[in-house]
Design an enzyme around this catalytic site. Structure first.
Site, PDB file in Angstrom:
ATOM      1  N   THR A 174       0.847  -1.275   0.086  1.00  0.00           N
ATOM      2  CA  THR A 174       0.059   0.074   0.003  1.00  0.00           C
ATOM      3  C   THR A 174       0.692   1.116   0.069  1.00  0.00           C
ATOM      4  O   THR A 174       0.336   2.331  -0.777  1.00  0.00           O
ATOM      5  CB  THR A 174      -1.015  -0.232   1.214  1.00  0.00           C
ATOM      6  N   ASN A 203      -6.035  -9.768  -7.221  1.00  0.00           N
ATOM      7  CA  ASN A 203      -6.246 -10.665  -6.127  1.00  0.00           C
ATOM      8  C   ASN A 203      -7.425 -11.263  -5.924  1.00  0.00           C
ATOM      9  O   ASN A 203      -7.386 -12.502  -5.023  1.00  0.00           O
ATOM     10  CB  ASN A 203      -6.074  -9.501  -4.947  1.00  0.00           C
ATOM     11  N   GLN A 242       0.231  -9.793  -6.291  1.00  0.00           N
ATOM     12  CA  GLN A 242      -0.261 -11.065  -6.456  1.00  0.00           C
ATOM     13  C   GLN A 242       0.291 -12.116  -7.521  1.00  0.00           C
ATOM     14  O   GLN A 242       0.090 -13.032  -7.707  1.00  0.00           O
ATOM     15  CB  GLN A 242      -1.865 -10.973  -6.668  1.00  0.00           C
ATOM     16  N   SER A 290       4.897  -7.278  -1.942  1.00  0.00           N
ATOM     17  CA  SER A 290       4.699  -7.204  -0.397  1.00  0.00           C
ATOM     18  C   SER A 290       5.128  -8.473   0.096  1.00  0.00           C
ATOM     19  O   SER A 290       4.736  -9.878  -0.508  1.00  0.00           O
ATOM     20  CB  SER A 290       3.244  -7.183  -0.340  1.00  0.00           C
ATOM     21  N   THR A 339      13.643   4.578  10.763  1.00  0.00           N
ATOM     22  CA  THR A 339      14.845   3.611  11.023  1.00  0.00           C
ATOM     23  C   THR A 339      14.627   2.320  10.415  1.00  0.00           C
ATOM     24  O   THR A 339      13.582   1.926  10.499  1.00  0.00           O
ATOM     25  CB  THR A 339      14.707   3.616  12.483  1.00  0.00           C
ATOM     26  N   CYS A 391     -15.652  -4.518   3.760  1.00  0.00           N
ATOM     27  CA  CYS A 391     -16.507  -4.319   5.138  1.00  0.00           C
ATOM     28  C   CYS A 391     -16.204  -2.869   5.585  1.00  0.00           C
ATOM     29  O   CYS A 391     -14.912  -2.768   6.076  1.00  0.00           O
ATOM     30  CB  CYS A 391     -16.778  -5.290   6.101  1.00  0.00           C
TER      31      CYS A 391
END
Ligand code: PLP
Length: 375
Positions: free
Chosen positions: A70, A150, A178, A198, A236, A324
């Protein structure tokens, strides 16, 4: 439990868990420190950078570490905002089936005066390349199209999109979350400018990702700070998780062929059994090229929540593409774009990993037979 929701997240590989705990307990110095206990961790970070770049056949200095995909996606959009706001190049082209992290950035772009074109998809989830060609004009600054979806697993023609963007001098961003570790990716062959990935989709931890930035492509910081990542991403270094991402990429590269073989084998059995056992079954995106681990299907006239709740009560975990938000369930925008709102209400996603088994596939088919006979 039977876990069949690997596009949502995957379990942590035991070797990676060990590596994280070793890094957190033993090698916790700050890589930016001047003394050896910290600064030696720079080597850990550079090794991880090399492993990430190897998986997608790129160069280590083209890899930026981020906290998640993201953030990688948002870093690209922020670059576009800084580079092209108030210029005549203010058109962004994307699709209707992107992940929310792209869609939300596109909505933000619109508030900043950018024009955003959302390309349609057909019933099989595919974009029309002619529509993309027509949409690209001299004022287009960015095309952002995912490598694989996805929810359906449908693979997009990224090579053609990349060639077309390059010929038109338009930047091309690809959300490949994906696809990484599920299909071969070679960025020496395909001219993508930015690519997001990711760790937690490939048996690494949540909260670490990367952005590939082709050498010479503009990039601006989203997070300013202490000059880490050549001043492009402050904060960091999360050495343990960066090392974990590197290891996840190393293992994904090593296991890619067996992953493709195993997951596609199980998916084929699953889809064949579903077709044989149920009359009212249909699939979403099955006739398109897909990543090997994903199947999206529905039972005509049956709300997916009924099926998912039933399976959930028996510790079998699959998902729908519903989002949701504030306690309101919105059916999948992906299946809505492909088919209809009704189909979106019926859509169920099964996403496998190499750890699943044919026995698990057969068990879920038996459970579905029980439930459907009761409805
Ligand atoms: N893009 C796609 C296609 C995804 O499937 C996901 C996660 O589900 C993301 C982006 C976001 O990834 P992350 O959880 O690392 O932010």
């Amino acid at each position: 439990m039977i876990y069949l929701d690997n596009n949502a997240t995957t379990n942590l590989h035991p070797e990676i868990a060990d590596l994280i705990s070793h890094s957190l307990y033993k090698n916790w110095g700050n890589p930016s420190a001047s003394y050896h206990f910290g600064s030696k961790e720079k080597l850990t970070i550079e090794k991880a950078r090399e492993l990430v770049s190897n998986l997608i056949n790129s160069h280590p200095n083209e890899i930026l570490f981020t906290s998640c995909a993201t953030e990688s996606n948002s870093t690209v959009f922020n670059t576009i905002f800084e580079q092209f706001s108030n210029s005549s190049k203010n058109k962004i082209i994307t699709t209707k089936i992107e992940h929310s992290s792209i869609i939300e950035n596109c909505k933000l772009a619109e508030t900043k005066g950018f024009e955003v074109i959302y390309l349609d998809v057909d019933e099989e989830g595919m974009i029309n390349l002619d529509e993309l060609e027509t949409a690209i004009s001299s004022n287009t600054c960015l095309v952002s199209i995912m490598w694989a979806n996805n929810e359906t697993g449908v693979i997009y023609p990224v090579r053609q999109v990349a060639d077309y963007c390059q010929s038109k001098n338009v930047l091309f961003h690809c959300d490949a979350v994906q696809a990484v570790g599920k299909v071969h990716i070679d960025l020496e062959e395909i001219q993508i400018d930015y690519l997001s990935l990711s760790a937690h989709k490939i048996h690494g931890p949540k909260g670490i990702g990367a952005l590939y930035i082709r050498s010479g492509t503009p990039i601006k910081p989203l997070i300013y700070g202490g000059g880490q990542e050549n001043g492009i991403r402050g904060g960091t270094y999360n050495t343990a998780y960066i090392a974990a991402l590197g290891k996840a990429c190393e293992l994904a590269k090593l296991n890619l062929n067996s992953y493709i073989k195993n997951t596609s084998y199980m998916r084929n059995i699953f889809e064949q059994l579903l077709s044989e056992e149920f009359e009212n079954i249909y699939f979403n995106g099955r006739n398109s090229l897909r990543i090997p681990n994903t199947s999206n299907f529905g039972f005509k006239g049956i709300d997916s929540e009924i099926i998912l709740n039933f399976l959930n009560n028996q510790d079998i975990f699959l998902s729908s593409g519903s989002a949701c938000t504030s306690n309101v369930i919105t059916p999948s925008h992906v299946i809505t774009a492909m088919k209809s709102y009704e189909s979106a209400n019926e859509a169920i996603r099964l996403s496998l990993s190499s750890l699943n088994s044919v026995d698990e596939i057969k068990e879920i088919i038996e459970k579905l037979k029980t439930l459907i006979s009761l409805l």
